[in-house]
Scaffold this motif. Sequence first.
Motif, PDB file in Angstrom:
ATOM      1  N   ASP A 165      20.121  33.462  21.866  1.00  0.00           N
ATOM      2  CA  ASP A 165      20.360  34.801  22.428  1.00  0.00           C
ATOM      3  C   ASP A 165      19.935  34.857  23.893  1.00  0.00           C
ATOM      4  O   ASP A 165      20.618  35.444  24.724  1.00  0.00           O
ATOM      5  CB  ASP A 165      19.584  35.864  21.632  1.00  0.00           C
ATOM      6  CG  ASP A 165      20.138  36.063  20.231  1.00  0.00           C
ATOM      7  OD1 ASP A 165      21.233  35.526  19.964  1.00  0.00           O
ATOM      8  OD2 ASP A 165      19.477  36.729  19.416  1.00  0.00           O
ATOM      9  N   LEU A 166      18.797  34.255  24.169  1.00  0.00           N
ATOM     10  CA  LEU A 166      18.254  34.238  25.533  1.00  0.00           C
ATOM     11  C   LEU A 166      19.202  33.486  26.472  1.00  0.00           C
ATOM     12  O   LEU A 166      19.475  33.923  27.592  1.00  0.00           O
ATOM     13  CB  LEU A 166      16.881  33.569  25.503  1.00  0.00           C
ATOM     14  CG  LEU A 166      15.999  33.667  26.742  1.00  0.00           C
ATOM     15  CD1 LEU A 166      15.676  35.122  27.067  1.00  0.00           C
ATOM     16  CD2 LEU A 166      14.703  32.881  26.527  1.00  0.00           C
ATOM     17  N   TYR A 167      19.698  32.357  25.993  1.00  0.00           N
ATOM     18  CA  TYR A 167      20.619  31.533  26.779  1.00  0.00           C
ATOM     19  C   TYR A 167      21.881  32.314  27.141  1.00  0.00           C
ATOM     20  O   TYR A 167      22.390  32.224  28.253  1.00  0.00           O
ATOM     21  CB  TYR A 167      20.998  30.282  25.979  1.00  0.00           C
ATOM     22  CG  TYR A 167      21.935  29.326  26.694  1.00  0.00           C
ATOM     23  CD1 TYR A 167      21.434  28.378  27.582  1.00  0.00           C
ATOM     24  CD2 TYR A 167      23.307  29.354  26.467  1.00  0.00           C
ATOM     25  CE1 TYR A 167      22.277  27.486  28.228  1.00  0.00           C
ATOM     26  CE2 TYR A 167      24.159  28.475  27.105  1.00  0.00           C
ATOM     27  CZ  TYR A 167      23.641  27.547  27.990  1.00  0.00           C
ATOM     28  OH  TYR A 167      24.491  26.670  28.632  1.00  0.00           O
ATOM     29  N   GLU A 168      22.354  33.095  26.177  1.00  0.00           N
ATOM     30  CA  GLU A 168      23.609  33.824  26.378  1.00  0.00           C
ATOM     31  C   GLU A 168      23.434  35.108  27.182  1.00  0.00           C
ATOM     32  O   GLU A 168      24.390  35.616  27.762  1.00  0.00           O
ATOM     33  CB  GLU A 168      24.229  34.146  25.006  1.00  0.00           C
ATOM     34  CG  GLU A 168      24.727  32.887  24.296  1.00  0.00           C
ATOM     35  CD  GLU A 168      25.135  33.146  22.854  1.00  0.00           C
ATOM     36  OE1 GLU A 168      24.847  34.262  22.340  1.00  0.00           O
ATOM     37  OE2 GLU A 168      25.731  32.243  22.233  1.00  0.00           O
ATOM     38  N   SER A 169      22.183  35.606  27.259  1.00  0.00           N
ATOM     39  CA  SER A 169      21.975  36.898  27.924  1.00  0.00           C
ATOM     40  C   SER A 169      21.301  36.801  29.297  1.00  0.00           C
ATOM     41  O   SER A 169      21.316  37.770  30.059  1.00  0.00           O
ATOM     42  CB  SER A 169      21.135  37.817  27.022  1.00  0.00           C
ATOM     43  OG  SER A 169      19.839  37.259  26.820  1.00  0.00           O
ATOM     44  N   SER A 170      20.719  35.639  29.613  1.00  0.00           N
ATOM     45  CA  SER A 170      19.967  35.520  30.860  1.00  0.00           C
ATOM     46  C   SER A 170      20.405  34.311  31.668  1.00  0.00           C
ATOM     47  O   SER A 170      20.325  33.168  31.195  1.00  0.00           O
ATOM     48  CB  SER A 170      18.464  35.410  30.556  1.00  0.00           C
ATOM     49  OG  SER A 170      17.742  34.958  31.686  1.00  0.00           O
ATOM     50  N   ALA A 171      20.851  34.559  32.897  1.00  0.00           N
ATOM     51  CA  ALA A 171      21.267  33.464  33.781  1.00  0.00           C
ATOM     52  C   ALA A 171      20.092  32.559  34.121  1.00  0.00           C
ATOM     53  O   ALA A 171      20.226  31.330  34.187  1.00  0.00           O
ATOM     54  CB  ALA A 171      21.885  34.032  35.060  1.00  0.00           C
ATOM     55  N   ALA A 172      18.909  33.158  34.309  1.00  0.00           N
ATOM     56  CA  ALA A 172      17.716  32.375  34.644  1.00  0.00           C
ATOM     57  C   ALA A 172      17.328  31.454  33.488  1.00  0.00           C
ATOM     58  O   ALA A 172      16.994  30.279  33.693  1.00  0.00           O
ATOM     59  CB  ALA A 172      16.555  33.307  34.981  1.00  0.00           C
ATOM     60  N   ALA A 173      17.397  31.991  32.268  1.00  0.00           N
ATOM     61  CA  ALA A 173      17.073  31.177  31.098  1.00  0.00           C
ATOM     62  C   ALA A 173      18.106  30.073  30.908  1.00  0.00           C
ATOM     63  O   ALA A 173      17.761  28.923  30.605  1.00  0.00           O
ATOM     64  CB  ALA A 173      17.020  32.062  29.850  1.00  0.00           C
ATOM     65  N   LYS A 174      19.377  30.390  31.119  1.00  0.00           N
ATOM     66  CA  LYS A 174      20.458  29.404  30.973  1.00  0.00           C
ATOM     67  C   LYS A 174      20.212  28.212  31.891  1.00  0.00           C
ATOM     68  O   LYS A 174      20.371  27.052  31.496  1.00  0.00           O
ATOM     69  CB  LYS A 174      21.810  30.059  31.289  1.00  0.00           C
ATOM     70  CG  LYS A 174      23.010  29.131  31.102  1.00  0.00           C
ATOM     71  CD  LYS A 174      24.312  29.881  31.384  1.00  0.00           C
ATOM     72  CE  LYS A 174      25.520  29.015  31.062  1.00  0.00           C
ATOM     73  NZ  LYS A 174      25.597  27.795  31.897  1.00  0.00           N
ATOM     74  N   THR A 175      19.806  28.505  33.115  1.00  0.00           N
ATOM     75  CA  THR A 175      19.524  27.436  34.079  1.00  0.00           C
ATOM     76  C   THR A 175      18.427  26.510  33.566  1.00  0.00           C
ATOM     77  O   THR A 175      18.524  25.279  33.659  1.00  0.00           O
ATOM     78  CB  THR A 175      19.104  28.039  35.436  1.00  0.00           C
ATOM     79  OG1 THR A 175      20.172  28.838  35.931  1.00  0.00           O
ATOM     80  CG2 THR A 175      18.777  26.959  36.453  1.00  0.00           C
ATOM     81  N   LEU A 176      17.361  27.087  32.994  1.00  0.00           N
ATOM     82  CA  LEU A 176      16.258  26.280  32.481  1.00  0.00           C
ATOM     83  C   LEU A 176      16.677  25.431  31.280  1.00  0.00           C
ATOM     84  O   LEU A 176      16.317  24.251  31.185  1.00  0.00           O
ATOM     85  CB  LEU A 176      15.081  27.178  32.085  1.00  0.00           C
ATOM     86  CG  LEU A 176      14.329  27.871  33.225  1.00  0.00           C
ATOM     87  CD1 LEU A 176      13.249  28.784  32.664  1.00  0.00           C
ATOM     88  CD2 LEU A 176      13.714  26.851  34.174  1.00  0.00           C
ATOM     89  N   PHE A 177      17.440  26.014  30.362  1.00  0.00           N
ATOM     90  CA  PHE A 177      17.910  25.253  29.201  1.00  0.00           C
ATOM     91  C   PHE A 177      18.792  24.075  29.635  1.00  0.00           C
ATOM     92  O   PHE A 177      18.653  22.959  29.118  1.00  0.00           O
ATOM     93  CB  PHE A 177      18.709  26.164  28.253  1.00  0.00           C
ATOM     94  CG  PHE A 177      17.858  26.965  27.313  1.00  0.00           C
ATOM     95  CD1 PHE A 177      17.326  26.393  26.173  1.00  0.00           C
ATOM     96  CD2 PHE A 177      17.592  28.310  27.559  1.00  0.00           C
ATOM     97  CE1 PHE A 177      16.547  27.128  25.289  1.00  0.00           C
ATOM     98  CE2 PHE A 177      16.814  29.061  26.688  1.00  0.00           C
ATOM     99  CZ  PHE A 177      16.289  28.471  25.549  1.00  0.00           C
ATOM    100  N   ASP A 178      19.688  24.333  30.592  1.00  0.00           N
ATOM    101  CA  ASP A 178      20.580  23.268  31.070  1.00  0.00           C
ATOM    102  C   ASP A 178      19.783  22.178  31.790  1.00  0.00           C
ATOM    103  O   ASP A 178      20.045  20.985  31.636  1.00  0.00           O
ATOM    104  CB  ASP A 178      21.652  23.853  31.999  1.00  0.00           C
ATOM    105  CG  ASP A 178      22.652  24.728  31.252  1.00  0.00           C
ATOM    106  OD1 ASP A 178      22.747  24.590  30.010  1.00  0.00           O
ATOM    107  OD2 ASP A 178      23.318  25.568  31.896  1.00  0.00           O
TER     108      ASP A 178
END
Length: 291
Positions: free
Chosen positions: A19-32
């Motif tokens: 959910d965090l990955y899909e809702s937050s650009a900042a979180a998406k960057t960290l996961f990637d």
Amino acid sequence: MTAYIFPGQGAQFTGMGKDLYESSAAAKTLFDEANDILGFDIKSVMFNGTADELKQTKVTQPAVFIHSVAVALSSNSFSPDMVAGHSLGEFSSLVANGALSFKDGLTLVSKRALAMQRACEINPSTMAAILGLDDAVVEEVCASIKEEIVVAANYNCPGQLVISGSLKGIEIACEKMKAAGAKRAMVLQVGGAFHSPLMEPAREELAAAIEATNFSQPRCAVYQNVNAKPSTDVASIKKNLVSQLTAPVRWTQSVQQMTADGAKTFIECGPGKVLQGLVKKISPEAEVSSL
């Protein structure tokens, strides 16, 4: 004052962080970025993996770390007066308070997980949860077992202490704890005797990695597991991180000290709500929530 707290191994669950990955650009960057740092698709295991896949040593600790740090760093409201983490969570807390970069923190967590796994293979061992005994009684029982290694490992909250040691030592200890009046003495499904002298091979490995890593001055104090005291001194933080592998997690004492130092609110960053429950048992007057 507000304390932000970060969970350790065992908080993982299937679908964590999606959910965090899909809702937050900042979180998406960290996961990637995490996938690139680790060299495998941990994001896919976290979002879609089975419980057994998430239990793999190389996955579990990085997964909880990534989720916890992403929650903190992607929040506009994250503003800690103090931080603390339970075992592995101490690394998450150090990235969140600016002492470590995300890349360096994740690299250390990955090395720590693999070093712990190797130490477990050298010395087959385990842990057990002891419920309903005073800490002093648990410590006394552990000390009475001379022929095996058994020590107090996690001071989670009053009446809940996890012990760590050799397979035979834990078996003997559980019988003695029950005889001493424990409500439960339950062997845990873990890979080894974490936070005990049996982790010495991992401590040596991690010491070299930590020494080679750049730490910065943190933005607020971290209450470390080893001594339950606040620290902003980089040299002390590094030393305590190394010691943590073979020393007990003093979570009860850490929460008591944070409360004494003015913490009224404890906000958990990461998967699950285990730490909130522990805080309420240690400091019933504290407010607890999740970020």
